[in-house]
Design a protein around this motif. Structure first.
Motif, PDB file in Angstrom:
ATOM      1  N   SER A   1      -2.059   5.973 -14.397  1.00  0.00           N
ATOM      2  CA  SER A   1      -2.160   5.347 -13.081  1.00  0.00           C
ATOM      3  C   SER A   1      -2.714   6.385 -12.100  1.00  0.00           C
ATOM      4  O   SER A   1      -2.429   7.577 -12.219  1.00  0.00           O
TER       5      SER A   1
ATOM      6  N   HIS B   1      -7.035   1.786  -9.691  1.00  0.00           N
ATOM      7  CA  HIS B   1      -5.646   2.173  -9.954  1.00  0.00           C
ATOM      8  C   HIS B   1      -5.447   2.758 -11.351  1.00  0.00           C
ATOM      9  O   HIS B   1      -4.324   3.077 -11.729  1.00  0.00           O
TER      10      HIS B   1
ATOM     11  N   HIS C   1      -2.327   6.755  -8.622  1.00  0.00           N
ATOM     12  CA  HIS C   1      -1.443   7.327  -7.607  1.00  0.00           C
ATOM     13  C   HIS C   1      -0.131   7.840  -8.178  1.00  0.00           C
ATOM     14  O   HIS C   1       0.363   8.875  -7.751  1.00  0.00           O
ATOM     15  N   GLY C   2       0.429   7.136  -9.147  1.00  0.00           N
ATOM     16  CA  GLY C   2       1.686   7.558  -9.756  1.00  0.00           C
ATOM     17  C   GLY C   2       1.498   8.630 -10.803  1.00  0.00           C
ATOM     18  O   GLY C   2       2.451   9.300 -11.180  1.00  0.00           O
TER      19      GLY C   2
ATOM     20  N   SER D   1       0.851  -1.188   0.000  1.00  0.00           N
ATOM     21  CA  SER D   1       0.000   0.000   0.000  1.00  0.00           C
ATOM     22  C   SER D   1       0.884   1.234   0.000  1.00  0.00           C
ATOM     23  O   SER D   1       2.098   1.140   0.038  1.00  0.00           O
TER      24      SER D   1
ATOM     25  N   SER E   1       4.991   4.124  -9.226  1.00  0.00           N
ATOM     26  CA  SER E   1       4.362   3.998  -7.905  1.00  0.00           C
ATOM     27  C   SER E   1       4.268   2.575  -7.386  1.00  0.00           C
ATOM     28  O   SER E   1       4.081   2.364  -6.191  1.00  0.00           O
ATOM     29  N   GLY E   2       4.334   1.594  -8.268  1.00  0.00           N
ATOM     30  CA  GLY E   2       4.180   0.199  -7.855  1.00  0.00           C
ATOM     31  C   GLY E   2       2.745  -0.262  -7.746  1.00  0.00           C
ATOM     32  O   GLY E   2       2.490  -1.413  -7.405  1.00  0.00           O
ATOM     33  N   GLU E   3       1.787   0.612  -8.039  1.00  0.00           N
ATOM     34  CA  GLU E   3       0.393   0.172  -7.916  1.00  0.00           C
ATOM     35  C   GLU E   3       0.070  -0.885  -8.975  1.00  0.00           C
ATOM     36  O   GLU E   3       0.502  -0.782 -10.118  1.00  0.00           O
TER      37      GLU E   3
ATOM     38  N   TYR F   1       0.915   3.677  -2.407  1.00  0.00           N
ATOM     39  CA  TYR F   1       1.429   3.957  -3.750  1.00  0.00           C
ATOM     40  C   TYR F   1       1.530   5.459  -3.962  1.00  0.00           C
ATOM     41  O   TYR F   1       0.597   6.189  -3.680  1.00  0.00           O
ATOM     42  N   SER F   2       2.672   5.908  -4.468  1.00  0.00           N
ATOM     43  CA  SER F   2       2.816   7.327  -4.754  1.00  0.00           C
ATOM     44  C   SER F   2       4.005   7.558  -5.687  1.00  0.00           C
ATOM     45  O   SER F   2       4.831   6.674  -5.892  1.00  0.00           O
TER      46      SER F   2
ATOM     47  N   VAL G   1       2.831  -3.765 -12.802  1.00  0.00           N
ATOM     48  CA  VAL G   1       2.609  -2.654 -11.882  1.00  0.00           C
ATOM     49  C   VAL G   1       3.190  -1.378 -12.482  1.00  0.00           C
ATOM     50  O   VAL G   1       4.042  -1.422 -13.379  1.00  0.00           O
TER      51      VAL G   1
END
Length: 153
Positions: free
Chosen positions: A95, A77, A97-98, A2, A49-51, A4-5, A45
């Motif tokens: 995406s 996402h 969050h990213g 969790s 951000s990796g989301e 994600y940014s 992903v």
């Protein structure tokens, strides 16, 4: 996983091509990218951000030269925006969050799988193979690849 940014550290790790695609709304060359022909099971992903964005279970060969998916792994996402650049009206995919530019979605995907084609730049993605999902913090997605869920496990 969790939180994600988009962080300065994540941006600093990007290659020039990844930065151009994700941060400057670029497009990589078709047929000359990392995941166009990949068939390995796992998830994709956001490189920044990796989301979690897409699953190999929803990937298909559209013939367009970029990885294509029938749907996002997690709707929350992915953000879709109207894109009127280059004299066209398209739907851009980013995406959440990213805020990475991922590619575009088109209504010409497989009809039996929802009819959508998420045409995504490999440069905006990082692939996590099924065997590494737990180690990488994405263990909740391993269930998708079990026989009970239609996977090949």
């Amino acid at each position: 996983m969790s939180g994600y940014s988009k962080t300065p550290e994540a941006l600093a790790r990007l290659s020039p091509e990844q930065f151009r695609v994700t941060q400057q709304n670029g497009t990589e060359r078709p047929f000359h990218n990392a995941f166009h022909e990949s068939k390995e099971p796992g998830i994709y992903v956001d490189i920044v951000s990796g989301e979690p964005l897409f699953s190999s279970l929803d990937k298909f060969d559209s013939g367009c030269g970029w990885p294509s998916f029938t749907r996002p792994l997690e709707d929350e996402h992915v953000v879709e925006n109207r894109d009127t650049t280059h004299g066209m009206i398209r739907t851009e995919v980013r995406s959440t969050h990213g805020d990475s530019h991922l590619g575009h979605v088109f209504p010409d995907g497989p009809r039996d799988r929802g009819g959508l084609r998420y045409c995504i730049n490999s440069a905006s993605l990082r692939f996590i193979p099924v065997a590494e999902l737990e180690k990488e913090g994405y263990g909740d997605y391993a269930r998708l690849f079990t026989r009970d869920n239609g996977g090949a496990a």
